[in-house]
Scaffold this active site. Structure first.
Site, PDB file in Angstrom:
ATOM      1  N   GLY A  88       9.410  -8.190   6.240  1.00 53.86           N
ATOM      2  CA  GLY A  88       9.686  -6.937   6.936  1.00 53.86           C
ATOM      3  C   GLY A  88       8.491  -6.009   7.049  1.00 53.86           C
TER       4      GLY A  88
ATOM      5  N   HIS B 188       5.723   1.278  -1.158  1.00 57.82           N
ATOM      6  CA  HIS B 188       6.664   2.365  -0.891  1.00 57.82           C
ATOM      7  C   HIS B 188       7.115   2.923  -2.244  1.00 57.82           C
ATOM      8  CE1 HIS B 188       7.536   1.213   3.425  1.00 57.82           C
ATOM      9  NE2 HIS B 188       7.104   0.043   2.972  1.00 57.82           N
TER      10      HIS B 188
ATOM     11  N   HIS C 193       0.556  -1.772   1.216  1.00 51.09           N
ATOM     12  CA  HIS C 193       1.057  -0.461   0.804  1.00 51.09           C
ATOM     13  C   HIS C 193       2.279  -0.629  -0.069  1.00 51.09           C
ATOM     14  CE1 HIS C 193       2.854  -1.544   4.695  1.00 51.09           C
ATOM     15  NE2 HIS C 193       3.963  -0.956   4.268  1.00 51.09           N
TER      16      HIS C 193
ATOM     17  N   ASN D 202       6.588  -4.734   1.181  1.00 57.11           N
ATOM     18  CA  ASN D 202       7.038  -5.755   2.126  1.00 57.11           C
ATOM     19  C   ASN D 202       5.833  -6.613   2.475  1.00 57.11           C
ATOM     20  OD1 ASN D 202       9.636  -4.608   2.244  1.00 57.11           O
ATOM     21  ND2 ASN D 202       8.990  -3.161   3.819  1.00 57.11           N
TER      22      ASN D 202
ATOM     23  N   THR E  65       5.544  -4.118   8.640  1.00 55.25           N
ATOM     24  CA  THR E  65       5.218  -3.714  10.014  1.00 55.25           C
ATOM     25  C   THR E  65       3.792  -3.192  10.142  1.00 55.25           C
ATOM     26  OG1 THR E  65       6.150  -1.508   9.660  1.00 55.25           O
ATOM     27  CG2 THR E  65       7.618  -3.179  10.596  1.00 55.25           C
TER      28      THR E  65
ATOM     29  N   ASP F  36       5.756   8.994   4.018  1.00 57.31           N
ATOM     30  CA  ASP F  36       6.147   8.113   5.117  1.00 57.31           C
ATOM     31  C   ASP F  36       6.674   8.958   6.272  1.00 57.31           C
ATOM     32  OD1 ASP F  36       7.039   4.829   5.221  1.00 57.31           O
ATOM     33  OD2 ASP F  36       7.879   6.183   6.735  1.00 57.31           O
TER      34      ASP F  36
HETATM   35  P1  5GP Z   1       6.320  -1.637   6.226  1.00 58.95           P
HETATM   36  O1  5GP Z   1       7.438  -1.774   7.205  1.00 58.95           O
HETATM   37  O2  5GP Z   1       5.051  -2.264   6.760  1.00 58.95           O
HETATM   38  O3  5GP Z   1       6.650  -2.045   4.831  1.00 58.95           O
HETATM   39  O4  5GP Z   1       6.070  -0.078   6.106  1.00 58.95           O
HETATM   40  C1  5GP Z   1       5.341   0.653   7.031  1.00 58.95           C
HETATM   41  C2  5GP Z   1       5.759   2.087   6.856  1.00 58.95           C
HETATM   42  O5  5GP Z   1       4.807   2.901   7.509  1.00 58.95           O
HETATM   43  C3  5GP Z   1       7.132   2.425   7.468  1.00 58.95           C
HETATM   44  O6  5GP Z   1       7.998   2.904   6.442  1.00 58.95           O
HETATM   45  C4  5GP Z   1       6.804   3.466   8.519  1.00 58.95           C
HETATM   46  O7  5GP Z   1       7.781   4.484   8.603  1.00 58.95           O
HETATM   47  C5  5GP Z   1       5.456   4.005   8.067  1.00 58.95           C
HETATM   48  N1  5GP Z   1       4.600   4.474   9.123  1.00 58.95           N
HETATM   49  C6  5GP Z   1       4.358   3.857  10.321  1.00 58.95           C
HETATM   50  N2  5GP Z   1       3.479   4.577  11.026  1.00 58.95           N
HETATM   51  C7  5GP Z   1       3.167   5.672  10.264  1.00 58.95           C
HETATM   52  C8  5GP Z   1       2.298   6.787  10.477  1.00 58.95           C
HETATM   53  O8  5GP Z   1       1.623   6.927  11.498  1.00 58.95           O
HETATM   54  N3  5GP Z   1       2.233   7.698   9.480  1.00 58.95           N
HETATM   55  C9  5GP Z   1       2.967   7.592   8.332  1.00 58.95           C
HETATM   56  N4  5GP Z   1       2.827   8.552   7.426  1.00 58.95           N
HETATM   57  N5  5GP Z   1       3.786   6.550   8.107  1.00 58.95           N
HETATM   58  C10 5GP Z   1       3.888   5.600   9.056  1.00 58.95           C
END
Ligand code: 5GP
Ligand code: ZN
Length: 114
Positions: free
Chosen positions: A93, A102, A100, A87, A95, A31
């Site tokens: 939450g 975590h 995916h 998420n 984004t 991440d």
């Molecule tokens: P969400 O908020 O959708 O559960 O998680 C999205 C995750 O993607 C976040 O933890 C964020 O830091 C990560 N993320 C967003 N853009 C990028 C990127 O360009 N590269 C990587 N490696 N992680 C990303």
């Protein structure tokens, strides 16, 4: 592939990532904004938008992610445990709208969510 999806672009190699695991169906990379010493995103290569879009037809992709997770955790030295979170949707939450998981670890995460 969804052309406007960030993680599809990472799968395609159009956006660089710090890759830690790859097989036919799964990609895992660090991440960009880690919330723990180890914070890895485990994704199906095929585009599935959210956990709410998992069906009997594509659930094998989720299984492939979960089959990869113990291997990744072992390679990262997470012998005393780890956490897996997904998420889902706006209230969840999420984004990035490509499913995916975590994978978090490397310290005691406690009993709370994060
Ligand atoms: P969400 O908020 O959708 O559960 O998680 C999205 C995750 O993607 C976040 O933890 C964020 O830091 C990560 N993320 C967003 N853009 C990028 C990127 O360009 N590269 C990587 N490696 N992680 C990303
Ligand atoms: Zn995608």
């Amino acid at each position: 592939m969804s052309t406007d999806c960030l993680f599809c672009k990472i799968v395609a190699g159009d956006i660089p990532s710090d890759k830690v695991y790859e097989d036919e169906h799964v990609l895992a990379f660090r991440d960009i904004a880690p919330q723990a010493p180890v914070h890895i995103l485990v994704i199906p290569k095929a585009h599935v938008a959210t956990a709410a879009h998992v069906t009997g037809e594509n659930a094998d992709l989720v299984a492939a992610c979960f089959a990869a997770i113990p291997q990744i955790a072992k390679a990262e030295g997470l012998d005393s445990g780890f956490r897996v979170i997904t998420n889902c949707g706006e209230d969840g939450g999420q984004t990035v709208f490509h499913l995916h998981f975590h994978l978090l670890g490397g310290r005691s995460l406690g009993a709370n969510l994060l």
